[in-house]
Motif scaffolding. Structure first.
Motif, PDB file in Angstrom:
ATOM      1  N   THR A   1       0.806  -1.222   0.000  1.00 36.72           N
ATOM      2  CA  THR A   1       0.000   0.000   0.000  1.00 36.72           C
ATOM      3  C   THR A   1       0.843   1.280   0.000  1.00 36.72           C
ATOM      4  OG1 THR A   1      -1.842  -1.132   1.082  1.00 36.72           O
ATOM      5  CG2 THR A   1      -1.823   1.274   1.193  1.00 36.72           C
TER       6      THR A   1
ATOM      7  N   ARG B   1       0.574   4.147  -2.872  1.00 36.13           N
ATOM      8  CA  ARG B   1       0.296   5.547  -2.533  1.00 36.13           C
ATOM      9  C   ARG B   1       1.340   6.475  -3.154  1.00 36.13           C
ATOM     10  NH1 ARG B   1       1.876   9.060   1.637  1.00 36.13           N
ATOM     11  NH2 ARG B   1       0.280  10.629   2.128  1.00 36.13           N
TER      12      ARG B   1
ATOM     13  N   VAL C   1      -5.228  11.489  -7.899  1.00 36.74           N
ATOM     14  CA  VAL C   1      -5.749  11.784  -6.572  1.00 36.74           C
ATOM     15  C   VAL C   1      -7.217  12.186  -6.654  1.00 36.74           C
ATOM     16  CG1 VAL C   1      -3.511  12.444  -5.634  1.00 36.74           C
ATOM     17  CG2 VAL C   1      -4.946  14.180  -6.720  1.00 36.74           C
TER      18      VAL C   1
ATOM     19  N   VAL D   1      -4.916   9.908  -2.701  1.00 34.88           N
ATOM     20  CA  VAL D   1      -4.746   8.846  -3.686  1.00 34.88           C
ATOM     21  C   VAL D   1      -5.881   7.843  -3.507  1.00 34.88           C
ATOM     22  CG1 VAL D   1      -3.258   6.954  -4.447  1.00 34.88           C
ATOM     23  CG2 VAL D   1      -2.254   9.129  -3.718  1.00 34.88           C
ATOM     24  N   ARG D   2      -6.521   7.438  -4.618  1.00 33.69           N
ATOM     25  CA  ARG D   2      -7.636   6.508  -4.533  1.00 33.69           C
ATOM     26  C   ARG D   2      -7.360   5.227  -5.325  1.00 33.69           C
ATOM     27  NH1 ARG D   2     -12.605   8.131  -5.249  1.00 33.69           N
ATOM     28  NH2 ARG D   2     -13.267   6.519  -6.666  1.00 33.69           N
TER      29      ARG D   2
ATOM     30  N   GLY E   1      -5.953   2.442  -3.679  1.00 35.73           N
ATOM     31  CA  GLY E   1      -5.697   1.384  -2.703  1.00 35.73           C
ATOM     32  C   GLY E   1      -6.285   0.045  -3.094  1.00 35.73           C
TER      33      GLY E   1
ATOM     34  N   TYR F   1      -3.919   1.798   6.789  1.00 32.44           N
ATOM     35  CA  TYR F   1      -3.669   3.044   6.055  1.00 32.44           C
ATOM     36  C   TYR F   1      -4.965   3.789   5.717  1.00 32.44           C
ATOM     37  CZ  TYR F   1       0.729   0.584   5.342  1.00 32.44           C
ATOM     38  OH  TYR F   1       1.894  -0.116   5.541  1.00 32.44           O
ATOM     39  N   ASN F   2      -6.123   3.153   5.960  1.00 35.23           N
ATOM     40  CA  ASN F   2      -7.381   3.733   5.515  1.00 35.23           C
ATOM     41  C   ASN F   2      -8.256   4.247   6.655  1.00 35.23           C
ATOM     42  OD1 ASN F   2     -10.489   2.721   4.215  1.00 35.23           O
ATOM     43  ND2 ASN F   2      -9.261   4.324   3.271  1.00 35.23           N
TER      44      ASN F   2
ATOM     45  N   GLN G   1      -4.722   7.647   4.919  1.00 35.63           N
ATOM     46  CA  GLN G   1      -3.586   8.034   4.098  1.00 35.63           C
ATOM     47  C   GLN G   1      -3.840   7.732   2.618  1.00 35.63           C
ATOM     48  OE1 GLN G   1       0.153   6.450   5.742  1.00 35.63           O
ATOM     49  NE2 GLN G   1      -0.917   6.096   7.676  1.00 35.63           N
ATOM     50  N   ILE G   2      -4.816   6.864   2.342  1.00 37.52           N
ATOM     51  CA  ILE G   2      -5.113   6.449   0.983  1.00 37.52           C
ATOM     52  C   ILE G   2      -6.544   5.929   0.937  1.00 37.52           C
ATOM     53  CG2 ILE G   2      -4.210   4.119   1.390  1.00 37.52           C
ATOM     54  CD1 ILE G   2      -3.263   4.061  -1.520  1.00 37.52           C
TER      55      ILE G   2
END
Length: 348
Positions: A22, A26, A35, A49-50, A52, A211-212, A217-218
């Protein structure tokens, strides 16, 4: 090697792959400018950033390939093996549709048409609802209705998971909880292939939360939500709906009740106001909770607890050992969260 070891391996490998890949995904998204920018309906206030979903897809597929290489899918009858391929290829198809939408912004009708085609292909591969079990009538063959009912179920769940992906960690957490419940129920129903897929998806979804979860973060993007929605729906079909028992048939709908009810309520609300079902607004459950004054995290935690509660009810319906104790624990947790939510809303 005990069969349950393969499920643990699938879960852990998927989680590790997602945790490992991940950050790289990112960084690639940031460098390429792919993004999601803030907007009227967006909760985030900075570009995100999308992509993931790339990690979620990779984690799930790599873990399943490793388990297959180790012999975890051995001794499957031919029809079950074909169904596993149907789930895998269908998941790939829906992931690519979502990824294309993330990168190219497809039109709503264009997306829907391609989704129907891929779902029909999965039906052809054996991911099909062939009958329903009615308590007073027994097994009722669907015949030609099998195709439209299966397509509606698969496409509907894809979009239901996509629609709840409106807050940090919401879709990943709900999907992860649902996948864990499907894993337990599939194991109890002696459906090892469906359980392996559910284990891999659960590891990928819960690993992605690292991270989500808020503050994210992403984002997973449509690629991730489409893939998870299809895989959950398909596992429900090959692992539960095909069992000739009324309780087994209703389990997928109970496990996924939160996104199903949310999507159904939003569609009815839009139709009553003369809007098209796919015209976006702020009438989802998470939007309403935010409007009631809840924080981002408490909104997500409330929906998590609701998903866990209906999942525990599914365990009871399936007859899983100690399921009543699980349901009591989930009910206590939901009651506490509801109380906290009520207190917070009163303060606001």
């Amino acid at each position: 090697m005990p069969a349950q070891i393969y499920h643990l391996i699938a879960f852990l490998v998927a989680a590790v792959v997602v945790l490992w890949t991940t950050p790289d995904v990112r960084n690639i998204g940031i460098k390429s400018g792919r993004v999601d920018r803030p907007g009227d309906r967006k909760i985030h206030d900075r570009p995100m950033v999308r992509l993931g979903g790339v990690s979620i897809f990779a984690g799930t597929i790599i873990s399943l390939l490793i388990v297959w290489w180790m012999g975890g899918f051995g001794n499957l009858p031919p029809e079950k093996e074909w169904q596993v391929w149907g789930v895998t290829l269908g998941g790939l198809g829906f992931f690519l549709i979502g990824l294309a939408d993330d990168l190219l912004s497809l039109s709503p009708l264009g997306r829907l048409l391609i989704q129907v085609i891929v779902a029909a292909g999965a039906w052809k591969a054996g991911v099909s609802i062939d009958f329903i079990t009615v308590p007073t009538m027994g097994i009722v063959d669907l015949n030609w209705l099998s195709l439209p009912i299966t397509v509606i179920w698969l496409v509907g769940m894809v979009n239901a998971i996509n629609w709840i992906d409106g807050l940090d960690g919401l879709a990943a957490g709900v999907s992860g909880i649902a996948a864990v419940v499907m894993l337990l129920v599939s194991l109890f129903m002696h459906q090892p292939a469906a359980a392996l897929i559910a284990a891999a998806l659960a590891g990928a979804a819960l690993g992605f939360l690292r991270y989500n979860f808020n503050p994210a973060q992403i984002f997973m993007g449509d690629g991730g939500s489409y893939f998870m929605g299809f895989t959950l729906a398909a596992v429900g079909v090959i692992g539960l709906v095909k069992i000739p028992a009324f309780t087994a048939v209703i389990l997928p709908y109970l496990i996924l009740a939160v996104p199903i009810v949310d999507m159904s309520a939003v569609i009815l609300s839009r139709l009553r106001r003369g809007k098209l079902p796919w015209v976006a607004d702020k009438r989802h459950l998470h939007h309403r909770l935010l409007q009631a004054g809840l924080s981002h995290r408490w909104t997500v935690l409330f929906i998590y607890s609701l998903t866990l509660w209906v999942g525990s009810l599914a365990l009871v319906v399936a007859g899983v050992p100690s399921s009543v104790a699980y349901a009591c624990g989930a009910t206590s947790l939901l009651s506490y969260v509801v109380w906290r939510v009520w207190k917070l809303s009163q303060q606001k």
